[in-house]
Design a protein around this motif. Sequence first.
Motif, PDB file in Angstrom:
ATOM      1  N   CYS A  36       0.831  -1.195   0.000  1.00 48.43           N
ATOM      2  CA  CYS A  36       0.000   0.000   0.000  1.00 48.43           C
ATOM      3  C   CYS A  36       0.868   1.249   0.000  1.00 48.43           C
ATOM      4  CB  CYS A  36      -0.900  -0.019   1.231  1.00 48.43           C
ATOM      5  SG  CYS A  36      -1.892   1.449   1.429  1.00 48.43           S
ATOM      6  N   LEU A  37       0.976   1.922  -1.144  1.00 52.92           N
ATOM      7  CA  LEU A  37       1.776   3.137  -1.256  1.00 52.92           C
ATOM      8  C   LEU A  37       0.914   4.380  -1.318  1.00 52.92           C
ATOM      9  CD1 LEU A  37       4.385   1.973  -3.897  1.00 52.92           C
ATOM     10  CD2 LEU A  37       4.741   2.223  -1.456  1.00 52.92           C
ATOM     11  N   HIS A  38      -0.416   4.199  -1.322  1.00 55.56           N
ATOM     12  CA  HIS A  38      -1.325   5.324  -1.474  1.00 55.56           C
ATOM     13  C   HIS A  38      -1.398   6.132  -0.189  1.00 55.56           C
ATOM     14  CE1 HIS A  38      -3.183   1.794   0.076  1.00 55.56           C
ATOM     15  NE2 HIS A  38      -4.156   2.515   0.593  1.00 55.56           N
ATOM     16  N   ASP A  39      -1.901   7.344  -0.307  1.00 52.55           N
ATOM     17  CA  ASP A  39      -1.969   8.237   0.852  1.00 52.55           C
ATOM     18  C   ASP A  39      -3.382   8.421   1.369  1.00 52.55           C
ATOM     19  OD1 ASP A  39      -0.811   9.855   2.751  1.00 52.55           O
ATOM     20  OD2 ASP A  39      -1.128  11.679   1.589  1.00 52.55           O
ATOM     21  N   HIS A  40      -4.377   7.829   0.698  1.00 57.45           N
ATOM     22  CA  HIS A  40      -5.781   7.935   1.104  1.00 57.45           C
ATOM     23  C   HIS A  40      -6.275   9.377   1.118  1.00 57.45           C
ATOM     24  CE1 HIS A  40      -5.753   3.759   2.336  1.00 57.45           C
ATOM     25  NE2 HIS A  40      -4.688   4.001   3.038  1.00 57.45           N
ATOM     26  N   THR A  41      -5.498  10.313   0.457  1.00 53.34           N
ATOM     27  CA  THR A  41      -5.985  11.679   0.471  1.00 53.34           C
ATOM     28  C   THR A  41      -6.973  11.830  -0.639  1.00 53.34           C
ATOM     29  OG1 THR A  41      -4.069  12.366  -0.765  1.00 53.34           O
ATOM     30  CG2 THR A  41      -4.010  12.611   1.622  1.00 53.34           C
ATOM     31  N   SER A  42      -7.400  11.571  -0.956  1.00 56.05           N
ATOM     32  CA  SER A  42      -8.361  11.547  -1.986  1.00 56.05           C
ATOM     33  C   SER A  42      -9.088  12.925  -1.887  1.00 56.05           C
ATOM     34  CB  SER A  42      -9.270  10.370  -1.840  1.00 56.05           C
ATOM     35  OG  SER A  42      -8.857   9.493  -0.809  1.00 56.05           O
ATOM     36  N   SER A  83      -8.665  11.226   8.569  1.00 55.02           N
ATOM     37  CA  SER A  83      -7.280  11.686   8.509  1.00 55.02           C
ATOM     38  C   SER A  83      -7.291  13.204   8.365  1.00 55.02           C
ATOM     39  CB  SER A  83      -6.595  11.038   7.296  1.00 55.02           C
ATOM     40  OG  SER A  83      -5.225  11.336   7.234  1.00 55.02           O
ATOM     41  N   PRO A  84      -6.218  13.884   8.750  1.00 55.74           N
ATOM     42  CA  PRO A  84      -6.248  15.354   8.678  1.00 55.74           C
ATOM     43  C   PRO A  84      -6.562  15.913   7.301  1.00 55.74           C
ATOM     44  CG  PRO A  84      -4.415  14.640  10.042  1.00 55.74           C
ATOM     45  CD  PRO A  84      -4.998  13.392   9.417  1.00 55.74           C
ATOM     46  N   ASP A  85      -5.970  15.353   6.252  1.00 56.45           N
ATOM     47  CA  ASP A  85      -6.147  15.871   4.900  1.00 56.45           C
ATOM     48  C   ASP A  85      -7.050  14.949   4.099  1.00 56.45           C
ATOM     49  OD1 ASP A  85      -5.982  17.058   2.451  1.00 56.45           O
ATOM     50  OD2 ASP A  85      -3.866  16.580   2.114  1.00 56.45           O
ATOM     51  N   LEU A  86      -8.261  15.383   3.821  1.00 58.87           N
ATOM     52  CA  LEU A  86      -9.193  14.569   3.050  1.00 58.87           C
ATOM     53  C   LEU A  86      -8.988  14.686   1.545  1.00 58.87           C
ATOM     54  CD1 LEU A  86     -12.545  15.082   4.983  1.00 58.87           C
ATOM     55  CD2 LEU A  86     -11.031  13.108   5.029  1.00 58.87           C
ATOM     56  N   GLY A  87      -8.275  15.720   1.110  1.00 62.46           N
ATOM     57  CA  GLY A  87      -8.039  15.886  -0.313  1.00 62.46           C
ATOM     58  C   GLY A  87      -9.338  15.911  -1.107  1.00 62.46           C
ATOM     59  N   ASP A  88      -9.340  15.235  -2.250  1.00 62.97           N
ATOM     60  CA  ASP A  88     -10.521  15.221  -3.105  1.00 62.97           C
ATOM     61  C   ASP A  88     -11.674  14.411  -2.527  1.00 62.97           C
ATOM     62  OD1 ASP A  88      -9.479  16.896  -4.993  1.00 62.97           O
ATOM     63  OD2 ASP A  88      -8.802  15.305  -6.335  1.00 62.97           O
ATOM     64  N   SER A  89     -11.432  13.667  -1.454  1.00 60.80           N
ATOM     65  CA  SER A  89     -12.529  12.943  -0.823  1.00 60.80           C
ATOM     66  C   SER A  89     -13.574  13.888  -0.252  1.00 60.80           C
ATOM     67  CB  SER A  89     -12.007  12.015   0.277  1.00 60.80           C
ATOM     68  OG  SER A  89     -11.333  10.908  -0.287  1.00 60.80           O
ATOM     69  N   LEU A  90     -13.225  15.148  -0.100  1.00 58.08           N
ATOM     70  CA  LEU A  90     -14.226  16.149   0.296  1.00 58.08           C
ATOM     71  C   LEU A  90     -15.387  16.193  -0.696  1.00 58.08           C
ATOM     72  CD1 LEU A  90     -11.961  19.137   1.404  1.00 58.08           C
ATOM     73  CD2 LEU A  90     -13.624  17.953   2.860  1.00 58.08           C
TER      74      LEU A  90
END
Length: 445
Positions: A2-8, A188-195
């Motif tokens: 798993c190299l992803h950051d889940h920031t989506s 997680s603190p940074d939701l990124g595009d998952s917002l």
Amino acid sequence: MCLHDHTSAPKPQGELPRRGILAGAAALAGISVAGIAAQLASAPAARAEAPDSGPNYPGSPLTTQALIIEGGTVVDPATGDAIADGVVVLDGGKVAAVGTRDETLKAVAAVAGRARKLNAFGRWVLPGLVDAHVHANALADARTILQGGATSVRSGSSSFYQDVALAALPSWAPGVSPRMTPAGLFVSPDLGDSLLADPDLAPLATLSAGVTETQDLAYLTRVNLKRGAKVIKTRANPRAGLPEQDPRELVYTVDQIGAIVKAAKGAGVLCHAYSAEGIDGAVRAGVRSIEHGVFMSEATIHEMSRRGTFFTPTMDAITSMAASSNPVLAARGKEYTPILQAAVRAAKEAGVTIVAGTDSFGTDVTPIGTEARLLAEAGLSPLEALQAATTNAAKLLGRGDTVGRLVRGAVADVVVIDADPLADGSALEKVSTVIAQGALVRTNL
């Protein structure tokens, strides 16, 4: 690996229908009528008389053909008992019978004329395997996971609620997706595009420090549950699989994780944690399971045993870093592997329940059998490694009554393998047949 950051806070104000969320998630997951039809093309199925629970669709779910698996050695992971020349009868999505030929004679007769027979002579018959940590975001991901023998999974989060949509598939289209325990979005603190996954998340875009305050963590947790998450995923530390991040840095404290656990209201919280401080804080906050857990201390291991906290080491995600072309990741893999193996042995000795989870992402799927082999190499017996991928994981998912064993009334999930899982720690890598929800996913019998 798993190299992803889940920031989506307050209760979500919007009343966006859950079916709208599911429709969007299904589209992102690549779920379509055509895709499902292609997946089911080789599996005989008929229309059920009445629709199952699920979307308000004016049709009926599919039901599968009865199956008889005979001649193999049927293994019960809970006890280590084995039935030579055993028989398993599957009907109506359930195990109708399991035992010797004499014990199953009546059940076999009841499905005669409408059942397909599979001859498993010389092989071993097991319940479907369980992968307690995956990131499935598309129909292709689910298909690949199934091919490796994992018929039940727990999501380690998805970027746009795709896991919630995948969880709805088995009751309508058997054999398309594993039984999914969805986590929704990563807390997680940074939701990124998952917002963009949910209008109710728009207020979180205003937070300059990200999702860190306890009221905001609770709010995000409640939104996840409202949208269909059955477990919650959070973190104590950054990611080991990204060279620019320090996996020993603290992201959330015990108080912050405690706010998530409280808001989860009984839904299990799985926590990504590497550092001794992060792991200990997550355990004391009341999480259900520790994911990765490389640098856990002896004191924390005993606290996990006392509390009943599960341990998902994700061995492949850690050990595979040693082969990375990136020097930082390669160094971490070489350093972390023996430490994690020692943690597995210490946890075993302390009575901590160890479960198998691959941390697979997308179609980059590690078969659950490989994770079981790595657990055996770390110090579990072949039976203990089998239990990590069956009964232990089923208990963690809250499905111990129906998943992880072949007993009457259990779900119709079966794998047939080519080696003895009670003697060979690598046996679960040798999968020849997979049956999920009563549907024949693959076979060479």
